[in-house]
Design a protein around this motif. Structure first.
Motif, PDB file in Angstrom:
ATOM      1  N   LEU A 148      53.120  36.858  35.080  1.00  0.00           N
ATOM      2  CA  LEU A 148      52.671  35.596  34.509  1.00  0.00           C
ATOM      3  C   LEU A 148      53.155  35.422  33.069  1.00  0.00           C
ATOM      4  N   PHE A 149      53.200  36.525  32.333  1.00  0.00           N
ATOM      5  CA  PHE A 149      53.609  36.467  30.926  1.00  0.00           C
ATOM      6  C   PHE A 149      54.990  37.094  30.691  1.00  0.00           C
ATOM      7  N   LYS A 150      55.701  37.371  31.752  1.00  0.00           N
ATOM      8  CA  LYS A 150      57.010  38.005  31.646  1.00  0.00           C
ATOM      9  C   LYS A 150      58.003  37.113  30.907  1.00  0.00           C
TER      10      LYS A 150
ATOM     11  N   TRP B 242      38.486  37.753  29.857  1.00  0.00           N
ATOM     12  CA  TRP B 242      39.657  36.973  30.265  1.00  0.00           C
ATOM     13  C   TRP B 242      40.720  37.865  30.898  1.00  0.00           C
ATOM     14  N   ASN B 243      40.992  39.002  30.309  1.00  0.00           N
ATOM     15  CA  ASN B 243      41.987  39.908  30.867  1.00  0.00           C
ATOM     16  C   ASN B 243      41.583  40.389  32.256  1.00  0.00           C
ATOM     17  N   ALA B 244      40.285  40.640  32.443  1.00  0.00           N
ATOM     18  CA  ALA B 244      39.806  41.106  33.744  1.00  0.00           C
ATOM     19  C   ALA B 244      39.987  40.033  34.804  1.00  0.00           C
ATOM     20  N   VAL B 245      39.658  38.798  34.464  1.00  0.00           N
ATOM     21  CA  VAL B 245      39.787  37.697  35.428  1.00  0.00           C
ATOM     22  C   VAL B 245      41.249  37.457  35.778  1.00  0.00           C
ATOM     23  N   LEU B 246      42.122  37.435  34.778  1.00  0.00           N
ATOM     24  CA  LEU B 246      43.536  37.154  35.020  1.00  0.00           C
ATOM     25  C   LEU B 246      44.211  38.275  35.786  1.00  0.00           C
ATOM     26  N   ALA B 247      43.712  39.491  35.629  1.00  0.00           N
ATOM     27  CA  ALA B 247      44.315  40.622  36.317  1.00  0.00           C
ATOM     28  C   ALA B 247      43.778  40.783  37.743  1.00  0.00           C
ATOM     29  N   ALA B 248      42.669  40.122  38.042  1.00  0.00           N
ATOM     30  CA  ALA B 248      42.028  40.290  39.360  1.00  0.00           C
ATOM     31  C   ALA B 248      42.891  39.695  40.478  1.00  0.00           C
TER      32      ALA B 248
ATOM     33  N   ASP C 205      52.950  38.564  22.685  1.00  0.00           N
ATOM     34  CA  ASP C 205      52.073  39.317  23.565  1.00  0.00           C
ATOM     35  C   ASP C 205      51.098  38.377  24.273  1.00  0.00           C
ATOM     36  N   ARG C 206      50.697  38.773  25.477  1.00  0.00           N
ATOM     37  CA  ARG C 206      49.802  37.907  26.239  1.00  0.00           C
ATOM     38  C   ARG C 206      48.450  37.723  25.560  1.00  0.00           C
TER      39      ARG C 206
END
Length: 235
Positions: free
Chosen positions: A7-9, A229-235, A14-15
């Motif tokens: 997604l952030f590639k 936020w990081n947890a939700v986006l990584a889920a 940084d994301r």
């Protein structure tokens, strides 16, 4: 759906910086230039157009991921529309909340008519996955006609009660304020599509504040906003 790395590639920043800027812009009464100055104080050099592009690129992705954890709204809806100015012209934001004040759905439309109201009801019914027990409207007849016609497209539509009450709709009118207060400092939206995405982001932040997401499985209780936020986006 892309994973968080893809997604952030290829992004120069940084994301964490991207997520922070998008989240702060949607949540607080900040302009793009306010954010540029705030980030400069933290040693990060940005332009306001960069943040603008991040909003348009990432809000749909963030909304999609958060919606995986969304709670269903209640069965008694308050429906109303409010005004949003885009490039000097008034447009109409259709919104609904349940009797507890939880957001049901929203839709930005150019016109305020039967077709616009029908589009909103179809979207709300589809996203909620069921018809409400009650729909409370104001006295605008186009909304009443639209609700009846869309309910008529469903077998169980006759079970939904449509009523008109200015008093009961105070709840949705008050809820409009949170959205309008954030839109004010933006000093005017220029394009309909960009405005729709920005408003979707503001509505997302509003739903997060209301606690409309089940995040227990992610085990992020009592953690900070960036961790959440990081947890939700990584889920």
């Amino acid at each position: 759906m892309l994973n968080i790395e893809d997604l952030f590639k290829g992004r120069h920043f940084d994301r964490e910086i991207i997520i922070l800027c998008v989240r702060w812009y949607l949540r607080f009464k900040l302009s793009f230039r306010d954010l540029v100055e705030m980030m400069a104080e933290r040693g990060v050099s940005l332009t306001h157009t960069t943040i603008m592009r991040w909003i348009q690129r990432y809000v749909p992705e963030f909304e999609k991921r958060w919606n995986c954890f969304a709670c269903r709204a209640g069965g008694s809806w308050r429906v109303d529309e409010t005004y949003v100015k885009i490039k000097g012209r008034w447009t109409y934001l259709y919104r609904a909340v349940d009797k507890e004040g939880k957001t049901v759905d929203f839709l930005l439309r150019v016109k305020r008519d039967v077709a616009a109201a029908k589009a909103f009801f179809r979207r709300a019914f589809k996203n909620q996955g069921r018809l409400p027990q009650k729909i409370t409207l104001d006295g605008y007849q186009a909304s009443h006609r639209a609700a009846l016609e869309v309910l008529g497209e469903h077998r169980s539509g006759k079970r939904t009660k449509i009523r008109s009450s200015k008093y009961l709709n105070n709840l949705i009118e008050q809820d409009h304020r949170s959205i309008k207060l954030r839109l004010g400092p933006m000093l005017g939206l220029k394009r309909f599509r960009n405005a729709s995405i920005t408003i979707a982001g503001i509505e997302l932040m509003h739903r997060i504040r209301k606690g409309q997401f089940k995040l227990g499985k992610l085990r992020i209780k009592n953690k900070t906003a960036p961790e959440m936020w990081n947890a939700v986006l990584a889920a």
